[in-house]
Enzyme design. Sequence first.
Site, PDB file in Angstrom:
ATOM      1  N   ARG A   1       1.934 -12.196  -1.607  1.00 41.54           N
ATOM      2  CA  ARG A   1       0.925 -12.636  -0.899  1.00 41.54           C
ATOM      3  C   ARG A   1       0.063 -13.799  -1.612  1.00 41.54           C
ATOM      4  O   ARG A   1       0.534 -14.023  -2.975  1.00 41.54           O
ATOM      5  CB  ARG A   1       0.288 -11.745  -0.100  1.00 41.54           C
TER       6      ARG A   1
ATOM      7  N   ASP B   1      -8.374 -11.595   8.711  1.00 43.54           N
ATOM      8  CA  ASP B   1      -8.514  -9.652   8.788  1.00 43.54           C
ATOM      9  C   ASP B   1      -9.280  -8.412   8.812  1.00 43.54           C
ATOM     10  O   ASP B   1      -9.037  -7.722   9.698  1.00 43.54           O
ATOM     11  CB  ASP B   1      -7.801  -9.653   7.415  1.00 43.54           C
TER      12      ASP B   1
ATOM     13  N   HIS C   1      -8.972  -4.793  13.063  1.00 41.75           N
ATOM     14  CA  HIS C   1      -8.573  -5.286  12.172  1.00 41.75           C
ATOM     15  C   HIS C   1      -7.746  -6.040  12.894  1.00 41.75           C
ATOM     16  O   HIS C   1      -6.700  -6.750  13.483  1.00 41.75           O
ATOM     17  CB  HIS C   1      -7.704  -3.978  11.915  1.00 41.75           C
TER      18      HIS C   1
ATOM     19  N   LYS D   1      -1.166 -13.152  13.452  1.00 39.03           N
ATOM     20  CA  LYS D   1      -2.800 -12.758  13.742  1.00 39.03           C
ATOM     21  C   LYS D   1      -3.483 -13.890  12.820  1.00 39.03           C
ATOM     22  O   LYS D   1      -3.887 -14.833  12.837  1.00 39.03           O
ATOM     23  CB  LYS D   1      -2.697 -11.468  13.108  1.00 39.03           C
ATOM     24  N   THR D   2      -3.204 -14.244  11.601  1.00 36.17           N
ATOM     25  CA  THR D   2      -3.749 -14.882  10.639  1.00 36.17           C
ATOM     26  C   THR D   2      -3.328 -16.302  10.915  1.00 36.17           C
ATOM     27  O   THR D   2      -3.876 -17.163  11.356  1.00 36.17           O
ATOM     28  CB  THR D   2      -3.363 -15.075   9.041  1.00 36.17           C
TER      29      THR D   2
ATOM     30  N   SER E   1       1.130  -6.476  11.048  1.00 38.29           N
ATOM     31  CA  SER E   1       2.204  -7.735  10.410  1.00 38.29           C
ATOM     32  C   SER E   1       2.545  -8.129  11.055  1.00 38.29           C
ATOM     33  O   SER E   1       3.310  -7.715  11.926  1.00 38.29           O
ATOM     34  CB  SER E   1       2.364  -6.804   9.176  1.00 38.29           C
TER      35      SER E   1
ATOM     36  N   ARG F   1       0.710  -0.724  -0.342  1.00 41.55           N
ATOM     37  CA  ARG F   1      -0.142   0.256  -0.242  1.00 41.55           C
ATOM     38  C   ARG F   1       1.043   1.084  -0.383  1.00 41.55           C
ATOM     39  O   ARG F   1       2.278   1.118   0.741  1.00 41.55           O
ATOM     40  CB  ARG F   1      -1.001   0.166   0.855  1.00 41.55           C
TER      41      ARG F   1
ATOM     42  N   LYS G   1      -8.392  -2.686   1.073  1.00 41.72           N
ATOM     43  CA  LYS G   1      -8.191  -1.915   2.524  1.00 41.72           C
ATOM     44  C   LYS G   1      -8.715  -0.488   2.447  1.00 41.72           C
ATOM     45  O   LYS G   1      -9.431   0.301   3.371  1.00 41.72           O
ATOM     46  CB  LYS G   1      -6.580  -0.928   2.495  1.00 41.72           C
TER      47      LYS G   1
END
Length: 532
Positions: free
Chosen positions: A324, A258, A219, A243-244, A239, A60, A200
């Site tokens: 990704r 997410d 988030h 989290k994932t 990041s 981003r 996003k």
Amino acid sequence: MTIGRVNPAHTLSDQGITGLGQVFYNLIEPALVEEAIKRNEGTLGKGGSLLVTTGKHTGRSPKDKFVVMSPAVEPHIWWENNPPMDAAAFDRLHADMLEHMKGKDYFVQDLFAGADPAHRLDVRLVNELAWHGLFIRHMLRRPSRKELDTFAPDFTIINCPTFKADPKKHGCRSETVIAINFDKKLILIGNSAYAGENKKSVFSVLNYLLPAKNVMPMHCSANHAPGNPVDTAIFFGLSGTGKTTLSADPNRVLIGDDEHGWSDRGSFNFEGGCYAKTIHLSPEAEPEIYATTTKFGTVIENMTFDPETKDLNFEDDSLTANMRCAYPMDYISNASKTGLGGHPKNIIMLTCDAFGVLPPIARLTPAQAMYHFLSGFTSKTPGTEVGVLEPIPTFSTCFGAPFMARRPEVYGNILRDKIAKYGATCWLVNTGWTGGAFGTGSRMPIKATRALLTAALEGTLAEAKFRKDPSFGFDVPVSVPGVADILLDPRRTWDDSKAYDKQAQKLVDMFAANFEKYADHIDDDVKAAAIG
């Protein structure tokens, strides 16, 4: 010429977008893959995956994101975090982008953002690239073919990677621009092929709209116990914090990885798919995510591969470390079919502490939870950027500052109220370093982290004996089955306890300095939450 299914009352021409070449409405996955290959946008990979690169932008561009200033939104936007754009400059940008689009083919996807119909946003995405249509079709939630016949967009995103903005004319920073106009319900994206800007941008809109309905946008990832959505857990984290990975528990149902909302009806996924990092991805550690990389339609972004066999290289970060894969939620066997959960029973705040100070898990009071939520702490480590010689703290408020349209306290207060109303238990989990800082200590064992999370989610951790951390004041378990006692006390893992004390004080001071900007906006108990 138009191709595909669309509500005849809501075509692009009805939105003032005219003079285009072919317009492809709501193509499904096989057709989008075909168009992307035909237009040389990517390469067909193993299992029918689509291998693409995004050029200059492999992530981003937060410094190029703007919100259009108007009397309606001015009192509500966190302007220090969202640079303003003049409405007249936006109009010039819009006019020039529409002119640039003429004669070119575009791919339209009409999709839902939000699994809960009561809080859903109907979004139209107009993309120059076929593969962007495939990507966002995975990321958001797909209406039925019948629902498309009456679909009317609440918000529209126009994404033109070949359009270059003029900073002087358009009031932006560079040739790349992401401009959100809440009054016109329109987002313009130019000069970036990074598909994550689409995803996003939708999240940013929801972060503005939902708090006005007392819905908490988050988030975070989320899961629930099998057959028991009431037993829901959410995982906040920036990041690299896990989290994932940690929410993808084979013994629990994955709601999403997410973005979620928390309303008075419960929790719900904003999305319909996952956008997982693939660097160092392995079939041993994350078998289901790894398996998606050879499934039909999965978008593989910025990964190198063997030109003959199409085997992916999960270790080569020469294009970017931010490589990704994007895939639909149903590619994960234990994923929720509804995207709905109950009110979170447990709230996990993940941090990667490269200072080696924080314990692997701590129980937070509601005030402490708000403090750490507003802090949003993790660490950059040496080697991640040129010139980084020691751990550098990163404080990203609400665990997602780039997407927060309103002031952080707005989200913090909603979260605190919901914790109080629904009785959630809050935990801080450190997936970073132990036994010393980065370079001396070692990464927290994933096996121990999983054991601690399992104990927290199953309720057995609540029965443990706790001690009060002298630096941060939160409760830390003294002993947990399956986890070495020494690991639960970071000071004991260091060879030099005085060096630990010095490092701990340094981190406490960093937290305090970062939190000064919230001092005039929060209650005294939150201000005192970090005092041991």
